[in-house]
Design an enzyme around this catalytic site. Sequence first.
Site, PDB file in Angstrom:
ATOM      1  N   TRP B  99     -15.292  45.767  78.611  1.00  0.00           N
ATOM      2  CA  TRP B  99     -15.359  46.612  77.413  1.00  0.00           C
ATOM      3  C   TRP B  99     -15.074  45.826  76.150  1.00  0.00           C
ATOM      4  CZ3 TRP B  99     -18.170  50.639  77.856  1.00  0.00           C
ATOM      5  CH2 TRP B  99     -18.336  51.219  79.131  1.00  0.00           C
ATOM      6  N   ASP B 169      -8.872  49.834  71.541  1.00  0.00           N
ATOM      7  CA  ASP B 169      -9.685  50.782  72.316  1.00  0.00           C
ATOM      8  C   ASP B 169      -8.850  51.245  73.499  1.00  0.00           C
ATOM      9  OD1 ASP B 169     -11.374  52.132  74.006  1.00  0.00           O
ATOM     10  OD2 ASP B 169     -12.698  50.420  74.407  1.00  0.00           O
ATOM     11  N   LYS B 193     -11.328  60.216  80.061  1.00  0.00           N
ATOM     12  CA  LYS B 193     -10.444  59.673  81.070  1.00  0.00           C
ATOM     13  C   LYS B 193      -9.086  60.389  81.038  1.00  0.00           C
ATOM     14  CE  LYS B 193     -13.198  55.636  80.274  1.00  0.00           C
ATOM     15  NZ  LYS B 193     -13.798  55.233  81.544  1.00  0.00           N
TER      16      LYS B 193
END
Lengths: 358, 358
Positions: B99, B169, B193
Site C-alpha cells: 500500500w 494511511d 476494515k
Amino acid sequence: MWNFSAGPAALPREVLEQAQRELLDWNGSGMSVMEQSHRGKRFIAMAAEAEADLRALMAIPVDYSVLFMQGGATQHFAQIPMNFAGPNDRADYVVTGHWGEKAVREAMPYVKVNIAATGAGDDFRSLPPRKTWQLDPGASYVHYTPNETIHGVEFTDVPDVGEVPLVADMSSNILSAPLDVSRFGLIYAGAQKNIGPSGLVVMVVRSDLLARQGRPMAKILRYAEHAAQDSMLNTPNTWGWYLAGLTFKWLKAKGGVSAMAEQNRAKAGLLYQAIDGSGGFYANPVDPAARSRMNVPFTLHDSALDADFLKESEAAGLIALKGHKAVGGMRASLYNAVPLEAAQALVSFMRDFADRHG
Amino acid sequence: MWNFSAGPAALPREVLEQAQRELLDWNGSGMSVMEQSHRGKRFIAMAAEAEADLRALMAIPVDYSVLFMQGGATQHFAQIPMNFAGPNDRADYVVTGHWGEKAVREAMPYVKVNIAATGAGDDFRSLPPRKTWQLDPGASYVHYTPNETIHGVEFTDVPDVGEVPLVADMSSNILSAPLDVSRFGLIYAGAQKNIGPSGLVVMVVRSDLLARQGRPMAKILRYAEHAAQDSMLNTPNTWGWYLAGLTFKWLKAKGGVSAMAEQNRAKAGLLYQAIDGSGGFYANPVDPAARSRMNVPFTLHDSALDADFLKESEAAGLIALKGHKAVGGMRASLYNAVPLEAAQALVSFMRDFADRHG
C-alpha cells in the site's frame, strides 16, 4: 407515508424489504453483503449481474463500458474534463440550471469552457432552443444536464450536436424513460435518485473515448483504468452496487423503463394539472415544454402559507416537500420509486389545502 | 461462522442487527436512513453524533477536523499531494509494503516523491529503522502506512519526524489501539476494515494544514471545502456514515480503543503462538518486532496442502483465509469486529489440521 425528497430519495419498498431480509445472511454466505470481499466469487457474480441488468434495461450497445464509481456526480464534473480533454483543449457546456452551472465551475481548472448556451437570462425557466447554441466544432465534448432538479426543467429529446461526443449528467432522470444510448459519448448519474443509495455513481461510456489520454493524472482518476478492472481498481462501494442491482431487478419486474416512463408521465401530469387548475393558488414558473417529469417545483400564491403547507402535508404523511432555497416554495420529486398513489395523495392534499386556505 | 476477510471485512454482529431492525424505519422517520435527505435535521444530528463519538474514541484534539469522504484510500493517495503540496514541492514517503508503494505511484503526478526509506530490499518482512530514514527537512509532509495488510507488518510506535507533518494511511489499524493524534498532521482510513462498509473514507486532519493552497484544482477535490461544509459539500455516502456511527457506538459500549487493543493483542498473540509453535508446519516470515496485530499472513510448510487447508477451514466455518497473491499462503485478518472466539477457533483448527497432515 410518501417521500418526495429530491435525493437521497425514496427507494422501492420491495428493494428495502429484500435488503432487510438478507442483511445478516446474503446469498447463502452466512454473512452480510457488506462483509464480502469484492474479489470473492459471490460478489463478482452479483456485480456482473447488476451490470447485465442495467445493460438490458437501457439497451446499452456493446461498444459502451459501464462503470460503478464513487464521489457523486460533482466529483465527475472535475474528472470528466481530466479524462476527456487535454490541458489546452476546449469543451462546450450547455447550462440549464444549478447543476449545469456547478459542472462548469468544477471543470474550469481542467478545460477551456465555452458556454454554448445558457438559460440564465430566463432564470432557467425554459431551455435555450437548439438553434441558438454556439457550439465549437473543435470542442472535446458537449456537456449538458438533461434534467435539472432545482429549476425543474427537462429536455424531452436528445440534442443533435454532430460528431462531438455528447456528455450527459443524468443523475435525476436516468432510467426514467427509454433512451437511445448510442446518441451519447458518456452518461453518468449519482445513484441517490433513480438507482440506489448515495455514494455510488453509474457511468455509461463509449469505449473509444476511454482511449483518450486526457491530462497527466493519477491512475485512480483515470476512467480507462477503472474500466479495465471492471470497476474494481480499488474497493468499490459494495453496498451501493448491491442496492443498485436490486433496483435494476425491481425495474425489470415492473416492466422496465417503458413502464416507468408511462407512470412518470402520469404522476407528473396529475401534479401539473393540479397546479395549473388551482386558479392561481399554486404556480409552476417553467415553460410547459420544458417541465420536468422528475422534479416539480411550485409556489403558493401567498408565501405566508408555506409554513402551514409544510406542517400540514407532513402531518398527512407527505414528506420532504420543502423547495430548494434557490427557488423557494415547494418541490415534489417523482422518481421511479415514488408510486402513482403518492402523486394522487399529494394532489388530493393540495386541493384540500387550497379549499381551506383559498 | 468467522470471517477473516482483509476487507471489506467482518462488521460487529450487533451493528448489523440494529441496521437490519431499522432498515425500513429509521429513527422514527417511517423511512429508511438511505431515503433521508443529508440536509435533513435527523441525518445532520446523526452525522454530528458520529463525529462526536469518533472524537471521543480517538481523543481527537479540537484543532483537528474530521471528514467523511468517498473514493477509498487510493483516491486520497492522489488527493493528499494535490491538497498539501504545490506543483514544485517535495514529499517524503516511507514504504513498508504494497500500500505504501501504491501511495507513491498515485502521488507521483502531483508532488516530487522522495523515498525516505523502504523495506523492499527485505521483501517487506521488517521495518527500516527510523535512524536510516533519509528525511528531507523541506518536504511538505512525510507519508507512511502504519499497518500493511498484505505483508503483515505494523509500526508499534509513531515515528518522530520533527516539524514536518506526518501523514498516515491507517485504513487497516485505525481504532485498534490508543493513539496520540497530536503527533499527526493527517490520519486517513478506508472504512471497510475497522469502521464500516466500503465506499467511505474517514480523515482526521490538523486544521492549519487545510489552509495550504496545494495546486490549482476543482473545489470538490479540496479538503478545506469539505471541512467548511461539514463533509456535505456534495451528497455524502449516507449509509456508510450511518454504519460508521453505529460502529463507533458499539466501540464505546465495548470499552473503546483500550479494550480493543487488549483484545487485538490477545487474538494476534494466540495466532502467532500457534504458528511459531507448530514445529515448522506453519510459518510467518515477518520480523517479530514488526508483526501486525491486524493481518497475519502465514504459509504451510508444503504449499500442496493449501487447497485442502482452504477447503477444510471453510467447511469448519472459517471464511476468507486465502492469502494475497503477492505473498501466497494464508492470511487471517483480525480487525476489531473479529472476536477472540474466532481466533480461538482458527488456532484450534490449525492445530488439528497440522496433526492430521503433519
